[in-house]
Enzyme design. Structure first.
Site, PDB file in Angstrom:
ATOM      1  N   ASP A 153      37.923 -14.313  -6.347  1.00 44.08           N
ATOM      2  CA  ASP A 153      36.572 -14.724  -6.729  1.00 44.08           C
ATOM      3  C   ASP A 153      36.673 -15.977  -7.589  1.00 44.08           C
ATOM      4  OD1 ASP A 153      33.868 -14.848  -7.428  1.00 44.08           O
ATOM      5  OD2 ASP A 153      34.152 -13.483  -9.132  1.00 44.08           O
ATOM      6  N   GLY A 186      35.104 -18.559  -9.701  1.00 43.13           N
ATOM      7  CA  GLY A 186      33.899 -18.836 -10.469  1.00 43.13           C
ATOM      8  C   GLY A 186      33.999 -20.175 -11.171  1.00 43.13           C
ATOM      9  N   ASP A 212      29.184 -15.148  -4.798  1.00 42.93           N
ATOM     10  CA  ASP A 212      29.505 -14.089  -5.756  1.00 42.93           C
ATOM     11  C   ASP A 212      28.346 -13.114  -5.896  1.00 42.93           C
ATOM     12  OD1 ASP A 212      27.980 -16.123  -6.929  1.00 42.93           O
ATOM     13  OD2 ASP A 212      28.851 -15.834  -8.917  1.00 42.93           O
ATOM     14  N   THR A 236      27.362 -19.302 -40.909  1.00 45.36           N
ATOM     15  CA  THR A 236      27.103 -20.029 -39.664  1.00 45.36           C
ATOM     16  C   THR A 236      27.514 -19.222 -38.438  1.00 45.36           C
ATOM     17  OG1 THR A 236      27.437 -22.134 -40.813  1.00 45.36           O
ATOM     18  CG2 THR A 236      27.576 -22.175 -38.413  1.00 45.36           C
TER      19      THR A 236
END
Length: 255
Positions: A6, A8, A109, A184
């Site tokens: 797969d 990606g 996908d 933060t």
């Protein structure tokens, strides 16, 4: 033995299936300009380190949302395994158990996800894939893939924010201790992670209304573990769902 690949936008995820069970899984970073020779070295090394006999791999099925990598991956497979890979694409969709209205506009996908979800659960299904993009794929009980909702993935949103601002860093995607960040890092995680929790829950509620009836909701993708821990709408967490779909398709077309 079946090898599912797969490809990606962020990672190439691979799985080896023997007797219908996954025996190995590995992932590498997606690099769009890598050559077939480079990928051959990577795959040979990875499979050798797992003591996999290349001659035992008799089926290879590939999904790619990165068009530039299809050709080098095909070439690598031919050189390394001496066979042609089955490349998932629109010409195969009429032979699948799901109906696809716009075959040239949907990522392969997402098709693999839909095939696996419908095969496993039948009925109405929604697959939420937490990848580079956050996608919601809706499948009706009659097998028709109705459509998809797409938003930036969590890491994509975080990276975009850090790149476009002078003082905000790119931090890990994790559940913060509070929705009010005291520093933060926690402030970014509160905004992205907890904000996306609201996005996911709202979209699922609205999509379920359109599906009309009992609907099975499945989480998959790289960040599904993080998000499924704070969202209670998921019936199943299936980290291998895309590979499962490729395995079903590979077995179906294997002669």
């Amino acid at each position: 033995m079946l090898l599912a690949i797969d490809i990606g936008n962020s990672n190439v995820v691979c799985g080896l299936s023997e007797n219908n069970h996954w025996t190995e899984q590995f992932r590498i970073h997606t690099v769009a300009n890598k050559t077939a020779d480079e990928y051959e070295v990577i795959y040979r090394t990875l499979l050798s380190s797992r003591n996999v006999d290349l001659n035992q791999i008799d089926r290879i099925v590939v999904s790619s949302v990165v068009p530039s990598l299809i050709s080098p991956i095909q070439e690598m497979i031919k050189k390394l395994f001496g066979q042609e890979a089955l490349i998932l694409g629109p010409e195969m969709y009429p032979h699948l158990d799901i109906g696809i209205q716009n075959p040239y506009e949907i990522g392969t996908d997402l098709v693999a996800n839909a095939v696996a979800a419908y095969s496993k659960y039948q009925g109405n299904c929604i697959v939420v894939d937490f990848g580079t993009a956050l996608t919601f794929t809706a499948i009706k009980a009659d097998g028709n893939l109705l459509g998809v909702s797409i938003a930036p993935g969590l890491k994509t949103a975080m990276s975009s924010l850090s790149q476009k601002t002078a003082k905000l860093p790119n931090v890990d995607i994790a559940v913060p201790p509070s929705c009010i960040g005291k520093n933060t890092t926690h402030a970014l995680q509160a905004g992205i992670v907890m904000g996306y929790k609201g996005l996911v829950q709202y979209l699922l509620e609205e999509i379920c209304k359109e599906l009309d009836g009992k609907t099975t909701i499945i989480a998959t993708g790289g960040l599904s573990q993080v998000m499924s821990s704070i969202i209670d709408k998921f019936d199943h967490h299936e980290p291998m769902l895309t590979l499962d779909g490729l395995k079903i398709i590979g077995n179906k077309f294997h002669k």
